[in-house]
Design a protein around this motif. Structure first.
Motif, PDB file in Angstrom:
ATOM      1  N   GLN A 225      -2.496  -8.007  21.527  1.00  0.00           N
ATOM      2  CA  GLN A 225      -3.321  -9.173  21.850  1.00  0.00           C
ATOM      3  C   GLN A 225      -3.204  -9.536  23.330  1.00  0.00           C
ATOM      4  N   GLN A 226      -2.003  -9.374  23.882  1.00  0.00           N
ATOM      5  CA  GLN A 226      -1.813  -9.682  25.298  1.00  0.00           C
ATOM      6  C   GLN A 226      -2.639  -8.743  26.181  1.00  0.00           C
ATOM      7  N   LYS A 227      -2.720  -7.476  25.814  1.00  0.00           N
ATOM      8  CA  LYS A 227      -3.530  -6.526  26.574  1.00  0.00           C
ATOM      9  C   LYS A 227      -5.012  -6.891  26.517  1.00  0.00           C
ATOM     10  N   ILE A 228      -5.485  -7.289  25.333  1.00  0.00           N
ATOM     11  CA  ILE A 228      -6.890  -7.679  25.201  1.00  0.00           C
ATOM     12  C   ILE A 228      -7.148  -8.973  25.963  1.00  0.00           C
ATOM     13  N   LYS A 229      -6.191  -9.900  25.924  1.00  0.00           N
ATOM     14  CA  LYS A 229      -6.300 -11.147  26.689  1.00  0.00           C
ATOM     15  C   LYS A 229      -6.526 -10.846  28.170  1.00  0.00           C
ATOM     16  N   LYS A 230      -5.772  -9.895  28.721  1.00  0.00           N
ATOM     17  CA  LYS A 230      -5.907  -9.534  30.127  1.00  0.00           C
ATOM     18  C   LYS A 230      -7.243  -8.842  30.401  1.00  0.00           C
ATOM     19  N   ALA A 231      -7.780  -8.184  29.380  1.00  0.00           N
ATOM     20  CA  ALA A 231      -9.017  -7.416  29.570  1.00  0.00           C
ATOM     21  C   ALA A 231     -10.263  -8.295  29.630  1.00  0.00           C
ATOM     22  N   ILE A 232     -10.248  -9.447  28.954  1.00  0.00           N
ATOM     23  CA  ILE A 232     -11.467 -10.260  28.828  1.00  0.00           C
ATOM     24  C   ILE A 232     -12.089 -10.610  30.176  1.00  0.00           C
ATOM     25  N   PRO A 233     -11.347 -11.229  31.119  1.00  0.00           N
ATOM     26  CA  PRO A 233     -12.007 -11.558  32.396  1.00  0.00           C
ATOM     27  C   PRO A 233     -12.465 -10.330  33.156  1.00  0.00           C
ATOM     28  N   LEU A 234     -11.796  -9.189  32.944  1.00  0.00           N
ATOM     29  CA  LEU A 234     -12.205  -7.956  33.618  1.00  0.00           C
ATOM     30  C   LEU A 234     -13.504  -7.421  33.022  1.00  0.00           C
ATOM     31  N   ILE A 235     -13.658  -7.560  31.707  1.00  0.00           N
ATOM     32  CA  ILE A 235     -14.894  -7.119  31.052  1.00  0.00           C
ATOM     33  C   ILE A 235     -16.087  -7.895  31.585  1.00  0.00           C
ATOM     34  N   LEU A 236     -15.874  -9.175  31.878  1.00  0.00           N
ATOM     35  CA  LEU A 236     -16.961 -10.014  32.362  1.00  0.00           C
ATOM     36  C   LEU A 236     -17.310  -9.736  33.827  1.00  0.00           C
ATOM     37  N   ASP A 237     -16.523  -8.889  34.479  1.00  0.00           N
ATOM     38  CA  ASP A 237     -16.801  -8.487  35.852  1.00  0.00           C
ATOM     39  C   ASP A 237     -17.591  -7.182  35.824  1.00  0.00           C
ATOM     40  N   PRO A 238     -18.890  -7.211  36.136  1.00  0.00           N
ATOM     41  CA  PRO A 238     -19.727  -6.018  35.987  1.00  0.00           C
ATOM     42  C   PRO A 238     -19.393  -4.901  36.977  1.00  0.00           C
ATOM     43  N   THR A 239     -18.558  -5.187  37.979  1.00  0.00           N
ATOM     44  CA  THR A 239     -18.213  -4.148  38.951  1.00  0.00           C
ATOM     45  C   THR A 239     -17.130  -3.207  38.426  1.00  0.00           C
ATOM     46  N   ARG A 240     -16.521  -3.530  37.322  1.00  0.00           N
ATOM     47  CA  ARG A 240     -15.428  -2.715  36.771  1.00  0.00           C
ATOM     48  C   ARG A 240     -15.915  -1.899  35.580  1.00  0.00           C
ATOM     49  N   SER A 241     -15.550  -0.639  35.532  1.00  0.00           N
ATOM     50  CA  SER A 241     -15.899   0.194  34.394  1.00  0.00           C
ATOM     51  C   SER A 241     -14.926  -0.082  33.250  1.00  0.00           C
ATOM     52  N   LEU A 242     -15.370   0.154  32.038  1.00  0.00           N
ATOM     53  CA  LEU A 242     -14.501  -0.080  30.883  1.00  0.00           C
ATOM     54  C   LEU A 242     -13.319   0.885  30.877  1.00  0.00           C
ATOM     55  N   THR A 243     -13.520   2.083  31.389  1.00  0.00           N
ATOM     56  CA  THR A 243     -12.413   3.033  31.482  1.00  0.00           C
ATOM     57  C   THR A 243     -11.346   2.514  32.436  1.00  0.00           C
ATOM     58  N   GLU A 244     -11.775   1.999  33.582  1.00  0.00           N
ATOM     59  CA  GLU A 244     -10.853   1.416  34.553  1.00  0.00           C
ATOM     60  C   GLU A 244     -10.086   0.260  33.934  1.00  0.00           C
ATOM     61  N   ILE A 245     -10.791  -0.597  33.193  1.00  0.00           N
ATOM     62  CA  ILE A 245     -10.155  -1.750  32.559  1.00  0.00           C
ATOM     63  C   ILE A 245      -9.117  -1.306  31.544  1.00  0.00           C
ATOM     64  N   ALA A 246      -9.461  -0.308  30.737  1.00  0.00           N
ATOM     65  CA  ALA A 246      -8.540   0.187  29.705  1.00  0.00           C
ATOM     66  C   ALA A 246      -7.214   0.611  30.322  1.00  0.00           C
ATOM     67  N   TYR A 247      -7.262   1.373  31.407  1.00  0.00           N
ATOM     68  CA  TYR A 247      -6.033   1.818  32.063  1.00  0.00           C
ATOM     69  C   TYR A 247      -5.295   0.657  32.719  1.00  0.00           C
ATOM     70  N   GLN A 248      -6.051  -0.263  33.305  1.00  0.00           N
ATOM     71  CA  GLN A 248      -5.432  -1.361  34.037  1.00  0.00           C
ATOM     72  C   GLN A 248      -4.609  -2.273  33.132  1.00  0.00           C
ATOM     73  N   VAL A 249      -5.086  -2.486  31.896  1.00  0.00           N
ATOM     74  CA  VAL A 249      -4.369  -3.398  30.994  1.00  0.00           C
ATOM     75  C   VAL A 249      -3.365  -2.667  30.101  1.00  0.00           C
ATOM     76  N   GLY A 250      -3.257  -1.338  30.278  1.00  0.00           N
ATOM     77  CA  GLY A 250      -2.165  -0.640  29.614  1.00  0.00           C
ATOM     78  C   GLY A 250      -2.506   0.226  28.430  1.00  0.00           C
ATOM     79  N   PHE A 251      -3.786   0.544  28.215  1.00  0.00           N
ATOM     80  CA  PHE A 251      -4.145   1.457  27.142  1.00  0.00           C
ATOM     81  C   PHE A 251      -4.137   2.899  27.646  1.00  0.00           C
ATOM     82  N   ALA A 252      -3.858   3.836  26.745  1.00  0.00           N
ATOM     83  CA  ALA A 252      -3.773   5.242  27.135  1.00  0.00           C
ATOM     84  C   ALA A 252      -5.137   5.802  27.521  1.00  0.00           C
ATOM     85  N   ASP A 253      -6.190   5.303  26.876  1.00  0.00           N
ATOM     86  CA  ASP A 253      -7.544   5.754  27.190  1.00  0.00           C
ATOM     87  C   ASP A 253      -8.540   4.716  26.683  1.00  0.00           C
TER      88      ASP A 253
END
Length: 271
Positions: free
Chosen positions: A215-243
Motif C-alpha cells: 500500500q505504501q508503494k501505491i501511495k507513492k505512485a498516485i501523485p506520479l501517475i497524475l503527472d503526465p510527463t512520467r511513464s508508468l514503467t518509470e513510476i513502477a521502478y521509482q516506487v519499488g516494483f520489479a517491473d
C-alpha cells in the motif's frame, strides 16, 4: 482572525461537488502565503501538484505532492507555496455529518500529516470519484469517507495504547526510506528480531507488514501517475516494483482498474 466558511479556501476554485454535508473541491493555489485563519469545518488537503507548507502554532509541515494534511475546525494556521504552480483536492465535512454517521468529533484533533497508506488509497479513490463521477459516486463517496473514519479511529486507538519505541522508527522507514525492504533489512535497522517484527507489525499497522509495504508503494505512485510527463514503467521502478506488470497487478488489486485507466483522472487540470 479570518474564518473561512464551508467551501472557502485561499486560491482559485476549479471545481466543486457537494454530497449531503460532504464537500469535495479542487483548488489551484496562487498566492505565496495566506493569512492566519481557521475553518468552520474540519477538512483534508491532498496535495496534487507543487510543494506546500502548512504552519500552525505548534509545527510547520512540508507537503509535497501526495501529502495528506488534516486541519480541524478552529485550528489556526496559514499556508505557503514553495513552487511556481500548486493545487490540491479538499475533503470537507460538516460536524453534523459526523453526528449523523455516529463518528466522534474527537476522531482527529489539531492539524497533522496523515501518513497511513490505507487512508491515502481511500483519498485516491475519492479523487477518482470526484474527477470522473457516475450514478454511483454519491454512495461511493460516503462509503469511502466512513472507511477513512474507521481507519483513523484505529490509528488513534493504536497511538493511545502502549507502543514499543521501535514501531515509530519502523513507520519512518516504511514511509521515507526508498530501500527494497526485507525483514532482515528492517531487523538490522531496528535492532529487533525479524520474527518479532512480523508478529508485532499487524497490531500496530492494522495490517500485515507485506500489505503495508504494498500500500505504501501505491501511495507513492498516485501523485506520479497524475503527472503526465512520467511513464508508468518509470513510476513502477521509482516506487519499488520489479517491473510494470507487477505494478499493474498490485494497483488493480486496490483500485479495480489499471493505472493507465486511473491516469484518465488527470483530465482535470491539476493547476
Amino acid at each position: 482572525m479570518k474564518i473561512l466558511t464551508k467551501g472557502q479556501y485561499y486560491g482559485n476554485p476549479n471545481s466543486e461537488v457537494s454530497f449531503d454535508g460532504v464537500l469535495l473541491s479542487h483548488y489551484s493555489y496562487t498566492g505565496d502565503k495566506t493569512d492566519w485563519h481557521y475553518h468552520e469545518n474540519p477538512y483534508f488537503m491532498y496535495v496534487l501538484r507543487g510543494n506546500m507548507m502548512d504552519c500552525n502554532k505548534k509545527a510547520k509541515s512540508l507537503c509535497p505532492p501526495g501529502s495528506l494534511m488534516f486541519n480541524n475546525w478552529q485550528e489556526v494556521h496559514f499556508g505557503s507555496k514553495h513552487s511556481d504552480r500548486a493545487s490540491g483536492f479538499h475533503l470537507e465535512f460538516e460536524r453534523s455529518w459526523l453526528k449523523k454517521m455516529g463518528v466522534s468529533q474527537q476522531l482527529l484533533e489539531g492539524s497533522q500529516l496523515i501518513e497511513h497508506p490505507r487512508v491515502h488509497l481511500a483519498f485516491a479513490k475519492l479523487f477518482h470519484e470526484f474527477a470522473m463521477p457516475d450514478s454511483y459516486s454519491v454512495v461511493s463517496v460516503e462509503v469511502l469517507l466512513l472507511q477513512i473514519c474507521e481507519v483513523l479511529s484505529k490509528i488513534k486507538e493504536a497511538n493511545t495504547a502502549e507502543t514499543p519505541s521501535w514501531i515509530g522508527h519502523l513507520k519512518e522507514l516504511l514511509h521515507y526510506d526508498s530501500h527494497d525492504f526485507s525483514l532482515q533489512y528492517l531487523s538490522n535497522q531496528l535492532d529487533v528480531h525479524p520474527v518479532h517484527i512480523s508478529r508485532a507489525a499487524p497490531k500496530y499497522l492494522s495490517m500485515s507488514l507485506g500489505e503495508y509495504i504494498r500500500q505504501q508503494k501505491i501511495k507513492k505512485a498516485i501523485p506520479l501517475i497524475l503527472d503526465p510527463t512520467r511513464s508508468l514503467t518509470e513510476i513502477a521502478y521509482q516506487v519499488g516494483f520489479a517491473d510494470q506488470s507487477h505494478f499493474n497487478r498490485v494497483f488493480k488489486s486496490f483500485f479495480k482498474m489499471n493505472p493507465s485507466v486511473y491516469r484518465g483522472t488527470k483530465k482535470i487540470s491539476l493547476g
